[in-house]
Write an enzyme that holds these catalytic residues in place. Structure first.
Site, PDB file in Angstrom:
ATOM      1  N   ASP A 162       5.309   9.024   4.655  1.00  0.00           N
ATOM      2  CA  ASP A 162       6.382   7.422   5.137  1.00  0.00           C
ATOM      3  C   ASP A 162       6.692   7.809   6.674  1.00  0.00           C
ATOM      4  O   ASP A 162       7.704   9.021   7.226  1.00  0.00           O
ATOM      5  CB  ASP A 162       7.028   7.555   4.099  1.00  0.00           C
ATOM      6  CG  ASP A 162       7.561   5.846   4.014  1.00  0.00           C
ATOM      7  OD1 ASP A 162       7.508   5.736   2.841  1.00  0.00           O
ATOM      8  OD2 ASP A 162       7.924   5.729   4.552  1.00  0.00           O
ATOM      9  N   ILE A 192       1.387   5.723   9.940  1.00  0.00           N
ATOM     10  CA  ILE A 192      -0.764   6.268   9.637  1.00  0.00           C
ATOM     11  C   ILE A 192      -1.541   4.785  10.485  1.00  0.00           C
ATOM     12  O   ILE A 192      -2.398   4.947  10.365  1.00  0.00           O
ATOM     13  CB  ILE A 192      -0.492   5.712   8.137  1.00  0.00           C
ATOM     14  CG1 ILE A 192       0.105   4.555   7.358  1.00  0.00           C
ATOM     15  CG2 ILE A 192      -0.336   6.736   7.626  1.00  0.00           C
ATOM     16  CD1 ILE A 192      -0.031   3.671   7.902  1.00  0.00           C
ATOM     17  N   TYR A 221      -0.268 -11.370   7.000  1.00  0.00           N
ATOM     18  CA  TYR A 221      -0.281 -10.228   5.651  1.00  0.00           C
ATOM     19  C   TYR A 221      -1.709 -10.301   5.004  1.00  0.00           C
ATOM     20  O   TYR A 221      -1.866  -9.771   4.648  1.00  0.00           O
ATOM     21  CB  TYR A 221       0.897 -10.076   4.777  1.00  0.00           C
ATOM     22  CG  TYR A 221       1.021  -9.272   3.667  1.00  0.00           C
ATOM     23  CD1 TYR A 221       1.808  -8.207   3.550  1.00  0.00           C
ATOM     24  CD2 TYR A 221       1.103 -10.081   2.578  1.00  0.00           C
ATOM     25  CE1 TYR A 221       1.716  -7.277   2.948  1.00  0.00           C
ATOM     26  CE2 TYR A 221       1.085  -9.205   0.856  1.00  0.00           C
ATOM     27  CZ  TYR A 221       1.468  -8.051   1.493  1.00  0.00           C
ATOM     28  OH  TYR A 221       1.350  -7.116  -0.010  1.00  0.00           O
ATOM     29  N   LYS A 281      -4.615  -7.790   4.083  1.00  0.00           N
ATOM     30  CA  LYS A 281      -4.845  -7.908   2.542  1.00  0.00           C
ATOM     31  C   LYS A 281      -6.122  -8.278   2.462  1.00  0.00           C
ATOM     32  O   LYS A 281      -6.980  -7.504   1.299  1.00  0.00           O
ATOM     33  CB  LYS A 281      -4.142  -8.412   1.637  1.00  0.00           C
ATOM     34  CG  LYS A 281      -2.382  -7.861   1.746  1.00  0.00           C
ATOM     35  CD  LYS A 281      -2.083  -6.048   1.438  1.00  0.00           C
ATOM     36  CE  LYS A 281      -1.234  -5.593   1.105  1.00  0.00           C
ATOM     37  NZ  LYS A 281      -1.031  -3.988   1.057  1.00  0.00           N
TER      38      LYS A 281
HETATM   39  N1  LIG Z   1       6.202  -4.743  -4.296  1.00  0.00           N
HETATM   40  C1  LIG Z   1       4.641  -6.055  -4.559  1.00  0.00           C
HETATM   41  O1  LIG Z   1       4.801  -7.055  -5.895  1.00  0.00           O
HETATM   42  C2  LIG Z   1       3.556  -6.050  -4.270  1.00  0.00           C
HETATM   43  C3  LIG Z   1       2.663  -6.809  -4.130  1.00  0.00           C
HETATM   44  C4  LIG Z   1       1.276  -7.069  -3.411  1.00  0.00           C
HETATM   45  C5  LIG Z   1       1.483  -6.286  -2.721  1.00  0.00           C
HETATM   46  N2  LIG Z   1       2.091  -4.852  -2.581  1.00  0.00           N
HETATM   47  C6  LIG Z   1       1.525  -4.023  -1.810  1.00  0.00           C
HETATM   48  O2  LIG Z   1       1.909  -2.654  -2.314  1.00  0.00           O
HETATM   49  C7  LIG Z   1       2.351  -1.689  -1.151  1.00  0.00           C
HETATM   50  C8  LIG Z   1       4.038  -0.611  -1.159  1.00  0.00           C
HETATM   51  O3  LIG Z   1       4.466  -2.007  -1.292  1.00  0.00           O
HETATM   52  P1  LIG Z   1       6.492  -1.560  -1.301  1.00  0.00           P
HETATM   53  O4  LIG Z   1       6.621  -3.116  -2.382  1.00  0.00           O
HETATM   54  O5  LIG Z   1       6.257  -0.366  -2.175  1.00  0.00           O
HETATM   55  O6  LIG Z   1       7.090  -1.754  -0.530  1.00  0.00           O
HETATM   56  P2  LIG Z   1       8.451  -0.812   0.070  1.00  0.00           P
HETATM   57  O7  LIG Z   1       8.867  -1.636   1.302  1.00  0.00           O
HETATM   58  O8  LIG Z   1       9.000  -0.952  -0.629  1.00  0.00           O
HETATM   59  O9  LIG Z   1       7.213   0.309   0.253  1.00  0.00           O
HETATM   60  C9  LIG Z   1       6.517   0.709   1.884  1.00  0.00           C
HETATM   61  C10 LIG Z   1       6.946   1.349   2.839  1.00  0.00           C
HETATM   62  O10 LIG Z   1       5.805   1.820   3.225  1.00  0.00           O
HETATM   63  C11 LIG Z   1       6.062   2.837   3.984  1.00  0.00           C
HETATM   64  N3  LIG Z   1       6.081   2.737   6.405  1.00  0.00           N
HETATM   65  C12 LIG Z   1       5.826   1.165   6.234  1.00  0.00           C
HETATM   66  N4  LIG Z   1       5.035   1.198   7.353  1.00  0.00           N
HETATM   67  C13 LIG Z   1       4.513   2.457   7.500  1.00  0.00           C
HETATM   68  C14 LIG Z   1       3.477   3.422   8.766  1.00  0.00           C
HETATM   69  N5  LIG Z   1       2.913   2.281   9.589  1.00  0.00           N
HETATM   70  N6  LIG Z   1       3.308   4.680   7.683  1.00  0.00           N
HETATM   71  C15 LIG Z   1       3.571   5.016   7.265  1.00  0.00           C
HETATM   72  N7  LIG Z   1       4.475   4.641   6.083  1.00  0.00           N
HETATM   73  C16 LIG Z   1       5.074   3.366   6.638  1.00  0.00           C
HETATM   74  C17 LIG Z   1       7.729   2.017   4.283  1.00  0.00           C
HETATM   75  O11 LIG Z   1       8.692   2.698   5.459  1.00  0.00           O
HETATM   76  C18 LIG Z   1       7.634   2.376   2.988  1.00  0.00           C
HETATM   77  O12 LIG Z   1       8.516   3.485   2.301  1.00  0.00           O
HETATM   78  C19 LIG Z   1       1.900  -2.751   0.022  1.00  0.00           C
HETATM   79  O13 LIG Z   1       1.118  -2.617   0.625  1.00  0.00           O
HETATM   80  C20 LIG Z   1       2.505  -4.014  -0.012  1.00  0.00           C
HETATM   81  O14 LIG Z   1       2.171  -4.474   0.782  1.00  0.00           O
HETATM   82  C21 LIG Z   1       3.121  -4.719  -2.618  1.00  0.00           C
END
Ligand SMILES: NC(=O)c1ccc[n+]([C@@H]2O[C@H](COP(=O)([O-])OP(=O)(O)OC[C@H]3O[C@@H](n4cnc5c(N)ncnc54)[C@H](O)[C@@H]3O)[C@@H](O)[C@H]2O)c1
Length: 301
Positions: A38, A74, A164, A168
């Site tokens: 992270d 990443i 976004y 995706k």
């Molecule tokens: N939460 C939802 O309902 C939902 C819905 C659709 C898609 N998603 C996808 O699921 C995934 C997780 O989402 P979440 O809700 O847990 O988000 P979140 O913001 O809680 O967690 C995302 C994490 O990614 C880390 N991050 C961001 N950029 C980074 C980088 N360049 N290198 C390494 N780490 C990095 C952040 O520090 C954070 O800890 C994402 O890809 C998001 O698009 C989530």
């Protein structure tokens, strides 16, 4: 601890918070040794902090598991490579990579800056490529492995998050390409479209009727990483609390053929009554999505 992933080595990006954290903890609880990546950034990708990854490593260790932290970004090739290198140097192999890291920069298309576009596409799409690229080179030699990308229902389109949504959609095509290109090496690739309560879902301007917890998503990912999911490849699964759904493979819906080649005139004559259109389901929700984006309404917060 269970043993769904006993003996496996799994790397998870974005594993410091939200869904990634639940996946890392869930994989460790099922016996995997885990690379916790992270970059520790804010929702829009700013202010990196390395403690975010190391605190999840401590949680895993406190529960009796094994993990190492990688606080790299990443979206760079070097960052993706280091995630995979950490698995190989610490544990000798990499059986699964799960690319969860993501950020949001919400803006209407006509106002979106190049920087807002680039940062989001770099984190999600390139950030999946960098890790898949490094991991697939190892998995090809191992003749085994699982690649998991994170997409969203939003790949169908989004009023105020074109960056976004496009990233995706790209991840789904990347996953399908990986599934095709690595099939003969015994490596699978699948995508997960989650809906779960996190800081990210609290920041989207749409009401999510079906929503669950990060732990629900982790359960699906652990299954997909396990031997029990052997042979499943090229799939996109939604998980939203109690619901799991599989998305259709893209396919042509209807076709029409010209006998002597097409002209704009013959197309105008035949297309509406023959191939026609496939109505876009989300168009009916556009009014509400525009209002929520304009008013800063965050119904899931
Ligand atoms: N939460 C939802 O309902 C939902 C819905 C659709 C898609 N998603 C996808 O699921 C995934 C997780 O989402 P979440 O809700 O847990 O988000 P979140 O913001 O809680 O967690 C995302 C994490 O990614 C880390 N991050 C961001 N950029 C980074 C980088 N360049 N290198 C390494 N780490 C990095 C952040 O520090 C954070 O800890 C994402 O890809 C998001 O698009 C989530």
């Amino acid at each position: 601890m269970g043993n769904f992933l006993a003996g496996k080595v799994v790397a998870v990006t974005g594993a410091g918070r939200g869904i990634g954290r639940a996946v890392a903890l869930g994989a460790a609880a099922e016996g995997a040794r885990v690379v916790v990546n992270d970059y520790g950034v804010s929702m829009d990708g700013a202010s990196p902090a390395s403690e975010v990854a190391s605190s999840v490593v401590k949680e895993i260790e406190a529960a009796g598991g094994e993990a190492v932290a990688v606080a790299d970004d990443i979206s760079t090739m070097a960052g993706g490579q280091r995630v995979v290198d950490a698995a190989v140097s610490s544990y000798g192999r990499v059986d699964g990579v799960v690319c969860v890291a993501g950020i949001l920069r919400e803006r209407m298309l006509f106002n979106m800056s190049e920087e807002e576009w680039d940062a989001v596409v770099a984190t999600h799409l390139k950030g999946t490529f960098t890790v898949f690229r490094a991991a697939s080179a190892v998995m090809r030699k191992q003749r085994a492995g699982t690649l998991i990308g994170f997409t969203s229902g939003n790949h169908q389109g989004s009023v105020s998050q074109a960056n976004y949504s496009a990233a995706k959609g790209g991840i789904i095509s990347l996953v399908r390409s990986a599934a095709l290109g690595l099939n003969k090496y015994g490596v699978t690739a699948n995508a997960v479209a989650p809906v779960a309560r996190t800081r990210m879902s609290a920041n989207v301007p749409v009401s999510l009727a079906e929503i669950g917890e990060p732990e629900d998503v982790a359960a699906l990912v652990v299954y997909l990483l396990s031997e029990r999911a052997q042979g499943i490849t090229g799939q996109v699964y939604t998980i939203a609390g109690p619901k799991i759904a599989v998305w259709a493979q893209p396919r042509e819906l209807r076709a029409v053929y010209a006998s002597g080649g097409w002209t704009p005139e013959t197309i105008a004559e035949f297309l509406p009554g023959s191939v026609g259109v496939d109505p876009m389901p989300m168009l009916s929700q556009v009014g509400e999505m525009e209002r929520a984006a304009r008013d800063g309404d965050r119904p899931n917060a």
